[in-house]
Scaffold this motif. Structure first.
Motif, short mmCIF file in Angstrom:
data_model
loop_
_atom_site.label_atom_id
_atom_site.label_comp_id
_atom_site.label_asym_id
_atom_site.label_seq_id
_atom_site.Cartn_x
_atom_site.Cartn_y
_atom_site.Cartn_z
N GLY A 1 -3.63 6.28 -6.23
CA GLY A 1 -2.91 7.45 -5.75
C GLY A 1 -1.93 7.14 -4.63
N LEU A 2 -1.41 5.92 -4.61
CA LEU A 2 -0.48 5.52 -3.55
C LEU A 2 0.96 5.74 -3.97
CD1 LEU A 2 -2.20 2.16 -2.54
CD2 LEU A 2 -2.21 4.27 -1.21
N HIS B 1 8.49 -7.55 -4.13
CA HIS B 1 7.99 -6.86 -2.94
C HIS B 1 7.34 -5.54 -3.36
CE1 HIS B 1 10.76 -9.31 -0.32
NE2 HIS B 1 11.37 -9.41 -1.49
N GLU B 2 6.31 -5.18 -2.63
CA GLU B 2 5.74 -3.84 -2.74
C GLU B 2 6.00 -3.12 -1.43
OE1 GLU B 2 1.95 -3.93 -5.79
OE2 GLU B 2 1.57 -4.12 -3.65
N SER B 3 6.49 -1.91 -1.52
CA SER B 3 6.61 -1.03 -0.36
C SER B 3 5.71 0.16 -0.60
CB SER B 3 8.06 -0.58 -0.16
OG SER B 3 8.88 -1.67 0.20
N ILE B 4 4.70 0.32 0.25
CA ILE B 4 3.66 1.31 0.04
C ILE B 4 3.65 2.29 1.20
CG2 ILE B 4 1.22 1.64 -0.51
CD1 ILE B 4 1.10 -1.41 -1.04
N ARG C 1 -5.19 3.68 4.88
CA ARG C 1 -4.81 2.31 5.23
C ARG C 1 -5.71 1.30 4.51
NH1 ARG C 1 -4.99 -2.08 8.81
NH2 ARG C 1 -7.12 -1.62 9.46
N GLU C 2 -6.99 1.63 4.38
CA GLU C 2 -7.91 0.73 3.69
C GLU C 2 -7.52 0.55 2.22
OE1 GLU C 2 -8.75 3.10 5.76
OE2 GLU C 2 -9.61 1.93 7.39
N LYS C 3 -7.06 1.65 1.60
CA LYS C 3 -6.57 1.56 0.22
C LYS C 3 -5.40 0.59 0.12
CE LYS C 3 -7.58 6.18 -1.67
NZ LYS C 3 -6.90 7.39 -2.22
N VAL C 4 -4.47 0.72 1.07
CA VAL C 4 -3.28 -0.13 1.05
C VAL C 4 -3.67 -1.59 1.25
CG1 VAL C 4 -1.10 -0.65 2.22
CG2 VAL C 4 -1.79 1.73 1.86
N GLU C 5 -4.56 -1.83 2.22
CA GLU C 5 -5.02 -3.20 2.47
C GLU C 5 -5.62 -3.81 1.21
OE1 GLU C 5 -7.78 -3.34 5.71
OE2 GLU C 5 -6.27 -4.16 7.05
N ARG C 6 -6.45 -3.03 0.54
CA ARG C 6 -7.11 -3.53 -0.67
C ARG C 6 -6.09 -3.86 -1.75
NH1 ARG C 6 -10.43 0.17 -0.87
NH2 ARG C 6 -9.76 1.53 -2.58
N CYS C 7 -5.11 -2.97 -1.90
CA CYS C 7 -4.07 -3.17 -2.91
C CYS C 7 -3.27 -4.44 -2.63
CB CYS C 7 -3.16 -1.95 -2.92
SG CYS C 7 -1.94 -1.94 -4.24
N GLU D 1 3.66 5.74 7.45
CA GLU D 1 3.96 4.32 7.64
C GLU D 1 4.33 3.72 6.28
OE1 GLU D 1 4.13 2.68 10.44
OE2 GLU D 1 3.41 4.33 11.68
N VAL D 2 5.11 2.66 6.32
CA VAL D 2 5.45 1.92 5.10
C VAL D 2 4.99 0.49 5.28
CG1 VAL D 2 7.29 1.04 3.62
CG2 VAL D 2 7.42 3.37 4.52
N TRP D 3 4.15 0.04 4.39
CA TRP D 3 3.68 -1.36 4.38
C TRP D 3 4.51 -2.10 3.35
CZ3 TRP D 3 -1.90 -2.93 5.63
CH2 TRP D 3 -2.08 -4.30 5.50
N SER D 4 5.31 -3.05 3.81
CA SER D 4 6.15 -3.84 2.90
C SER D 4 5.68 -5.28 2.91
CB SER D 4 7.62 -3.76 3.32
OG SER D 4 8.43 -4.51 2.44
N THR D 5 5.40 -5.82 1.75
CA THR D 5 4.91 -7.19 1.67
C THR D 5 5.44 -7.83 0.40
OG1 THR D 5 2.93 -8.58 1.91
CG2 THR D 5 2.77 -6.67 0.44
N ASP D 6 5.29 -9.15 0.30
CA ASP D 6 5.83 -9.84 -0.86
C ASP D 6 4.92 -10.99 -1.30
OD1 ASP D 6 6.42 -11.78 1.18
OD2 ASP D 6 8.06 -12.55 -0.04
N VAL D 7 5.04 -11.35 -2.57
CA VAL D 7 4.44 -12.56 -3.13
C VAL D 7 5.47 -13.16 -4.09
CG1 VAL D 7 2.05 -11.73 -2.98
CG2 VAL D 7 3.37 -11.33 -5.09
#
Length: 564
Positions: A466-467, A481-484, A494-500, A438-444
């Motif tokens: 390690g992402l 944007h970050e795409s993880i 997924r928990e790592k990504v959420e935290r990041c 999966e790719v989580w893409s978000t922005d600030v």
């Protein structure tokens, strides 16, 4: 729970009332109207408890200063308590029988083909493979109106039976903006994709919501108008969705965001009332600025059925260039220096070394291969003399921040190739996914003087966790944007990504920034919005929502929670 259930199965799962807790994050939401709702980043993933509890969010909101600007009378109660939950209580959506009656009535008052309950159709209108937030619940039906009058009839019927309405145009949003947490009817504007009126002499155009911004510019070029529409988000975006999220794109540094290009809107309100927000002059002081109310409201206040847009003159000269840097901080610092110098670049984008590698691996710009270093992409436009002067100024600034040699496109074909690396960035990342990926893409967005700081710290955190993640963005207006990439089948990823992501949002707020520059709030960033604006400001938003949509049927659960 499978996403391929039939409409009948969804109806069989109906629940008579929503018990979502007002002000609580999505992960605490209880049973929805037509099925159970479970917030997750993927339908197959078990949602973990969010570390952002309501009490924690309120505490953080206070810590970052949100909501601290409200003056209160000492020793006296305020006339309006915008944060009082009881003010918004007591809502119920339709029963199963009422839903069936409504669908029959919509078919009768429009046409039998207006409503679809095909399982694949429902899935396409409730789940997105590139959204950072997905839920299990799907719409119960999809409506395909042909014109504003039909949209009005659909809204009127849904309002009568208290049925949620979710607008849908391009379906490219990233924060669960078109998901259906309470079932209901997805209103797809696929058949409303026409240019209604072109006023070439006035440099404006009236379009329907499913007109693609790329198709619009191709048509303007075909007509040899010498005009174009400058807001340029992802390639699949449609005008209706762009209005909904107040999107921007690569040209934002020169031309601004969607709100700057909307002259007026035709909007169907929750009860079917059709309004026009303004008339056609570009300038007016006539009453409230309703354009700004609906642009960015994500369909929670009304359904936009026509948009009058300003157009810009195609520049005389156009040039595209790229330049690499030894570090992301050097690149971000150079970009900030360009802005401080007042250079009128048409666009200025950043991609880190990871994203440049991703583009090479995906082959999306083949046969071109890129240096895998932090890179700034520039567009220059204007008069020949102006472009030449701006290139010289930017080149000097880049060199003073350790930038390499500028590489310019030789012709229009190469301009498209150079710029395609940036425009294809998300799709390049998606192309690298393996089974379970999966790719989580978000922005600030932050003040651009803080951009180098937040990018550097965020990149380090992703590396330390390690992402496999990349940074890219509209660096000229402080939006990145970050795409993880992560594997939903690997415990803890997924928990790592959420935290990041949540740490990145907190950093942005600490820097007087915003939790989202252009993706919108949707379902995914409701807690972050509360942290950003505070409980009283959110209460004002709820009051506006309740005034225009007293039964909360317009895209419920987006931006703010549905009252219990």
């Amino acid at each position: 729970m499978s996403l391929r259930k039939t409409s009948a199965q969804w109806l069989a799962k109906a629940r008579l009332a929503s018990r979502s807790t007002a002000g609580a994050p999505p992960s605490t939401a209880a049973k929805c109207r037509w099925s159970s709702t479970r917030s997750s980043t993927h339908p197959a993933a078990n949602a973990s408890a969010s570390p952002w509890t309501t009490s924690r969010v309120l505490l953080l909101a206070t810590a970052v200063g949100a909501g601290t600007y409200v003056a209160t009378c000492a020793g006296a109660a305020r006339d309006q308590d915008y944060s009082r939950p009881a003010k918004f209580a007591g809502l119920k959506f339709a029963t199963v029988r009422e839903m069936e009656m409504a669908l029959a009535e919509i078919r009768q008052t429009t046409s039998p083909d207006t409503i679809s309950t095909d399982p694949e159709d429902l899935r396409a209108h409730g789940y997105s493979e590139w959204s950072s937030t997905n839920i299990e619940t799907l719409p119960v039906a999809v409506a395909y109106p042909q014109n504003t009058a039909e949209v009005s009839r659909i809204a009127c019927i849904c309002n009568k039976y208290r049925i949620p309405i979710i607008p849908f145009s391009g379906g490219s949003s990233l924060e669960g903006n078109f998901s259906a947490p309470y079932g209901g009817v997805s209103v797809d504007f696929a058949h409303m994709d026409q240019i209604v009126q072109f006023n070439e002499g006035d440099m404006d155009i009236v379009v329907q919501p499913s007109v693609s911004w790329m198709d619009l510019n191709e048509e303007l070029a075909r007509r040899q108008s010498g005009l174009f529409f400058p807001v340029d988000p992802g390639p699949s975006a449609k005008i209706g969705g762009m209005v909904g999220t107040n999107c921007s794109g690569t040209n934002a540094v020169r031309y601004g965001t969607m709100k700057d290009w909307v002259i007026n809107l035709t909007v169907v309100l929750a009860d079917g009332t059709i309004i026009k927000t303004k008339r056609r002059p570009r300038k007016t002081s006539a009453g409230y600025n309703l354009n700004s109310l609906f642009v960015g409201s994500e369909g929670t206040l009304g359904l936009v059925t026509e948009i009058t847009l300003k157009l810009a003159v195609v520049p005389q000269e156009f040039s595209v260039a790229v330049v690499t840097f030894p570090s992301i901080r050097d690149a971000a610092s150079a970009a900030a220096a360009v802005m401080r110098a007042g250079v009128q670049v048409a666009a200025m984008e950043i991609m880190d070394e990871v994203q440049m590698k991703v583009v090479n691996l995906s082959g999306s710009t083949a046969p071109r291969k890129w240096k895998e270093l932090p890179t700034l992409f520039f567009k220059f436009s204007g008069t020949k003399a102006g472009v030449k002067e701006n290139i010289a100024m930017v080149s000097a600034i880049a060199k003073s921040h350790k930038g390499g040699e500028f590489e310019f496109a030789k012709d229009q074909k190469e301009q498209k190739l150079l710029w395609s690396a940036r425009k294809e960035s998300l799709w390049s990342m998606l192309a690298l996914r393996k089974e379970g990926g999966e790719v989580w893409s978000t922005d600030v967005a932050v003040p651009f003087s803080r951009l180098a700081d937040i990018i550097e710290v965020s990149k380090k955190e992703m590396d330390d966790l390690g992402l496999f993640a990349s940074v890219l963005g509209h660096i000229g207006d402080g939006n990145f944007h970050e795409s993880i990439m992560y594997n939903r089948n690997n415990a803890g990823e997924r928990e790592k990504v959420e935290r990041c992501v949540k740490n990145m949002v907190q950093r942005a707020l600490d820097m007087e920034g915003t939790c989202t520059g252009e993706h919108g709030i949707g379902i995914g960033k409701k807690e972050a919005l509360l942290m950003e604006v505070g409980i009283d400001t959110l209460g004002v938003m709820k009051s506006i929502k309740q005034a225009l949509d007293p039964y909360w049927i317009m895209n419920p659960g987006k931006i703010m929670d549905v009252p219990a």
